[in-house]
Design a protein around this motif. Structure first.
Motif, PDB file in Angstrom:
ATOM      1  N   ALA A 243     -12.556  -0.701  -7.223  1.00  0.00           N
ATOM      2  CA  ALA A 243     -11.905  -0.125  -5.745  1.00  0.00           C
ATOM      3  C   ALA A 243     -12.180  -1.282  -4.899  1.00  0.00           C
ATOM      4  CB  ALA A 243     -12.832   1.104  -5.057  1.00  0.00           C
ATOM      5  N   GLY A 244     -13.033  -2.164  -4.984  1.00  0.00           N
ATOM      6  CA  GLY A 244     -13.463  -2.880  -3.861  1.00  0.00           C
ATOM      7  C   GLY A 244     -12.205  -4.079  -4.661  1.00  0.00           C
ATOM      8  N   MET A 245     -12.472  -4.274  -5.348  1.00  0.00           N
ATOM      9  CA  MET A 245     -11.430  -5.609  -6.377  1.00  0.00           C
ATOM     10  C   MET A 245     -10.337  -5.437  -5.702  1.00  0.00           C
ATOM     11  SD  MET A 245     -12.927  -7.969  -7.609  1.00  0.00           S
ATOM     12  CE  MET A 245     -11.905  -8.433  -8.063  1.00  0.00           C
ATOM     13  N   ALA A 246      -9.845  -3.563  -5.851  1.00  0.00           N
ATOM     14  CA  ALA A 246      -8.518  -3.391  -5.692  1.00  0.00           C
ATOM     15  C   ALA A 246      -8.343  -4.010  -3.824  1.00  0.00           C
ATOM     16  CB  ALA A 246      -8.370  -2.322  -5.804  1.00  0.00           C
ATOM     17  N   ALA A 247      -9.124  -3.435  -3.340  1.00  0.00           N
ATOM     18  CA  ALA A 247      -8.660  -3.230  -1.254  1.00  0.00           C
ATOM     19  C   ALA A 247      -9.138  -5.260  -1.015  1.00  0.00           C
ATOM     20  CB  ALA A 247      -9.969  -3.038  -0.943  1.00  0.00           C
ATOM     21  N   GLN A 248      -9.407  -5.948  -1.666  1.00  0.00           N
ATOM     22  CA  GLN A 248      -9.688  -7.175  -1.955  1.00  0.00           C
ATOM     23  C   GLN A 248      -8.020  -7.858  -2.305  1.00  0.00           C
ATOM     24  OE1 GLN A 248     -12.101  -8.874  -0.251  1.00  0.00           O
ATOM     25  NE2 GLN A 248     -12.269 -11.517  -0.519  1.00  0.00           N
ATOM     26  N   ALA A 249      -7.586  -7.554  -3.508  1.00  0.00           N
ATOM     27  CA  ALA A 249      -6.878  -7.897  -3.811  1.00  0.00           C
ATOM     28  C   ALA A 249      -5.198  -6.968  -2.587  1.00  0.00           C
ATOM     29  CB  ALA A 249      -6.020  -7.086  -4.953  1.00  0.00           C
ATOM     30  N   ASP A 250      -5.524  -6.264  -2.133  1.00  0.00           N
ATOM     31  CA  ASP A 250      -4.452  -6.058  -1.567  1.00  0.00           C
ATOM     32  C   ASP A 250      -4.756  -6.845   0.116  1.00  0.00           C
ATOM     33  OD1 ASP A 250      -2.969  -3.725  -2.212  1.00  0.00           O
ATOM     34  OD2 ASP A 250      -4.384  -1.965  -1.754  1.00  0.00           O
ATOM     35  N   ALA A 251      -5.554  -7.078   0.412  1.00  0.00           N
ATOM     36  CA  ALA A 251      -5.924  -8.644   1.441  1.00  0.00           C
ATOM     37  C   ALA A 251      -4.957  -9.176   1.381  1.00  0.00           C
ATOM     38  CB  ALA A 251      -7.706  -8.169   1.982  1.00  0.00           C
ATOM     39  N   VAL A 252      -5.983  -9.697   0.537  1.00  0.00           N
ATOM     40  CA  VAL A 252      -5.504 -11.361   0.145  1.00  0.00           C
ATOM     41  C   VAL A 252      -3.790 -11.210   0.390  1.00  0.00           C
ATOM     42  CG1 VAL A 252      -5.189 -13.130  -1.377  1.00  0.00           C
ATOM     43  CG2 VAL A 252      -7.491 -12.047  -0.565  1.00  0.00           C
TER      44      VAL A 252
ATOM     45  N   LEU B 102      -0.829  -5.728  -8.594  1.00  0.00           N
ATOM     46  CA  LEU B 102      -0.037  -6.396  -7.614  1.00  0.00           C
ATOM     47  C   LEU B 102       1.344  -5.848  -7.589  1.00  0.00           C
ATOM     48  CD1 LEU B 102       1.411  -8.278  -6.600  1.00  0.00           C
ATOM     49  CD2 LEU B 102       1.912  -9.422  -9.119  1.00  0.00           C
ATOM     50  N   GLY B 103       0.937  -4.274  -9.061  1.00  0.00           N
ATOM     51  CA  GLY B 103       2.802  -3.562  -8.853  1.00  0.00           C
ATOM     52  C   GLY B 103       2.366  -2.656  -7.928  1.00  0.00           C
ATOM     53  N   ARG B 104       0.892  -1.867  -8.161  1.00  0.00           N
ATOM     54  CA  ARG B 104       0.680  -0.682  -6.429  1.00  0.00           C
ATOM     55  C   ARG B 104       1.158  -1.669  -5.858  1.00  0.00           C
ATOM     56  NH1 ARG B 104      -4.606   1.956  -9.731  1.00  0.00           N
ATOM     57  NH2 ARG B 104      -3.428   3.197 -10.967  1.00  0.00           N
ATOM     58  N   TRP B 105       0.623  -2.814  -5.225  1.00  0.00           N
ATOM     59  CA  TRP B 105       0.788  -3.249  -4.023  1.00  0.00           C
ATOM     60  C   TRP B 105       2.668  -3.516  -3.202  1.00  0.00           C
ATOM     61  CZ3 TRP B 105       3.222  -8.123  -2.160  1.00  0.00           C
ATOM     62  CH2 TRP B 105       2.748  -8.353  -1.000  1.00  0.00           C
ATOM     63  N   LEU B 106       2.639  -4.412  -4.675  1.00  0.00           N
ATOM     64  CA  LEU B 106       4.212  -4.055  -4.124  1.00  0.00           C
ATOM     65  C   LEU B 106       5.004  -2.765  -3.893  1.00  0.00           C
ATOM     66  CD1 LEU B 106       5.022  -6.747  -7.413  1.00  0.00           C
ATOM     67  CD2 LEU B 106       5.840  -7.211  -4.324  1.00  0.00           C
ATOM     68  N   ALA B 107       4.725  -1.450  -5.116  1.00  0.00           N
ATOM     69  CA  ALA B 107       5.333  -0.785  -4.187  1.00  0.00           C
ATOM     70  C   ALA B 107       4.822   0.477  -2.893  1.00  0.00           C
ATOM     71  CB  ALA B 107       5.005   0.063  -5.698  1.00  0.00           C
ATOM     72  N   ARG B 108       3.928   0.269  -3.118  1.00  0.00           N
ATOM     73  CA  ARG B 108       2.569   0.575  -1.180  1.00  0.00           C
ATOM     74  C   ARG B 108       3.835  -0.301  -0.267  1.00  0.00           C
ATOM     75  NH1 ARG B 108      -1.802   0.821  -3.861  1.00  0.00           N
ATOM     76  NH2 ARG B 108      -2.769  -0.632  -2.382  1.00  0.00           N
ATOM     77  N   ARG B 109       3.599  -1.164  -0.616  1.00  0.00           N
ATOM     78  CA  ARG B 109       4.091  -2.409   0.458  1.00  0.00           C
ATOM     79  C   ARG B 109       5.392  -1.762   1.251  1.00  0.00           C
ATOM     80  NH1 ARG B 109      -0.318  -1.741   1.394  1.00  0.00           N
ATOM     81  NH2 ARG B 109      -1.615  -3.069   2.485  1.00  0.00           N
TER      82      ARG B 109
END
Length: 321
Positions: free
Chosen positions: A32-41, A66-73
């Motif tokens: 969860a922490g790495m996922a949040a960091q990836a989102d922020a970066v 990356l895939g989840r960030w692309l979809a959520r954004r």
């Protein structure tokens, strides 16, 4: 700048990697922490104008993040360029210290499995699929069935590329340019290491660019060693460190920006990947865009290139942390 900038996710998809300072960069290294960091970066990179993103099956959960960030954004396919790589399997079981962090296997079986996995994670955004760390001794050059499978992906409209590493990068690149299953060049992109210390692949990269391949520069900061943090501390006596510190102070940027600008002005460079692990690092890296070519050329001129064999031996000795 001749090249644009992209974001590589090697440092963001798994808890352990070979860049120093991860304890302070990544205080939470659970999933969860790495996922949040990836989102922020990723947010910082996108806000800074970056539209190229690079992941790999071997980077832990980088493709998923990356895939989840692309979809959520709600990033529309076609407005970004997303690349991934097959050939390594992540093997550290989400541990910082592990007997093996990744296992290389450039076989048809591995490609078939990971091709399906990458498409499942990255969906319609995936536009470049690369052989991860192609080398002359990897077996891939002589595997006709694998080359035919890659050619089918090429013929489907997906760009096929390769990354390479090690002191034999130039030889590998030249050999890869000759691969033409079905009578057409197999590869449309090459990702290789070039930085102020390791420049040996430059002639081969120029030939690749002349042949029409997009050249993607990785490890332009030498896995965090060409930064203020490294050259003012544990590597303060590294070749060119003093001159880079003086030039960085005069230019009002960090050493990271100097090193990235030197890569970006190479006439064959298409994209230079950032390896940032924090939003602050993204902002510092992107200051390279404001530097003049004269400053970038001065950065290149004040650092003596290393012997490739010595450079790669030093890189192989970097600790995972």
């Amino acid at each position: 700048m001749a090249a644009d900038f992209g974001l590589g996710l090697a440092a963001l998809g798994r808890p352990g990697y070979i860049t120093a300072g991860r304890a302070s960069d990544l205080p939470r290294r659970d999933v969860a922490g790495m996922a949040a960091q990836a989102d922020a970066v990723l947010d910082a990179a996108h806000a800074g104008g970056i539209r190229r993103f690079d992941a790999a099956r071997g980077y832990g959960l980088a493709e998923r993040f990356l895939g989840r960030w692309l979809a959520r954004r709600h990033v529309r396919p076609g407005t970004v360029h997303v690349a991934s790589k097959w050939g390594y399997a992540y093997a550290a079981d989400w541990r910082v210290e592990a007997p093996r962090h990744e296992v290389k296997d450039l076989t048809l079986r591995q490609f078939t499995r990971q091709w399906d996995e990458s498409r499942a994670e990255l969906g319609p955004w995936l536009g470049l699929y690369q052989v991860h760390s192609l080398t002359r001794d990897s077996g891939a050059f002589d595997d006709a069935r694998l080359l035919d499978a890659l050619a089918r992906v090429r013929d489907s409209g997906m760009m096929v590329g390769f990354s390479t590493s090690g002191p034999g990068q130039g030889e590998t690149i030249d050999a890869a340019l000759r691969l033409a299953p079905g009578g057409r060049p197999l590869f449309g992109a090459v990702q290789a290491t070039w930085n102020l210390w390791e420049r040996a692949a430059a002639p081969a990269l120029a030939r690749a660019a002349a042949a029409g391949l997009r050249v993607i520069v990785k490890e332009a900061l030498a896995n965090g060693r060409l930064t203020d943090r490294a050259l003012a501390g544990p590597q303060s006596d590294a070749p060119g460190a003093g001159a880079l510190r003086i030039l960085a102070a005069r230019a009002g940027v960090g050493i990271d920006a100097l090193a990235l600008s030197a890569a970006a002005i190479q006439p064959w460079a298409g994209t230079v990947l950032l390896g940032a692990a924090t939003p602050v690092q993204v902002a510092a890296n992107l200051r390279a865009k404001a530097l003049s070519p004269d400053i970038a050329e001065e950065a290149a001129s004040c650092v003596p290139p290393a012997d490739p064999a010595a450079y790669w031996a030093d890189r192989a000795a970097l600790a995972w942390g």
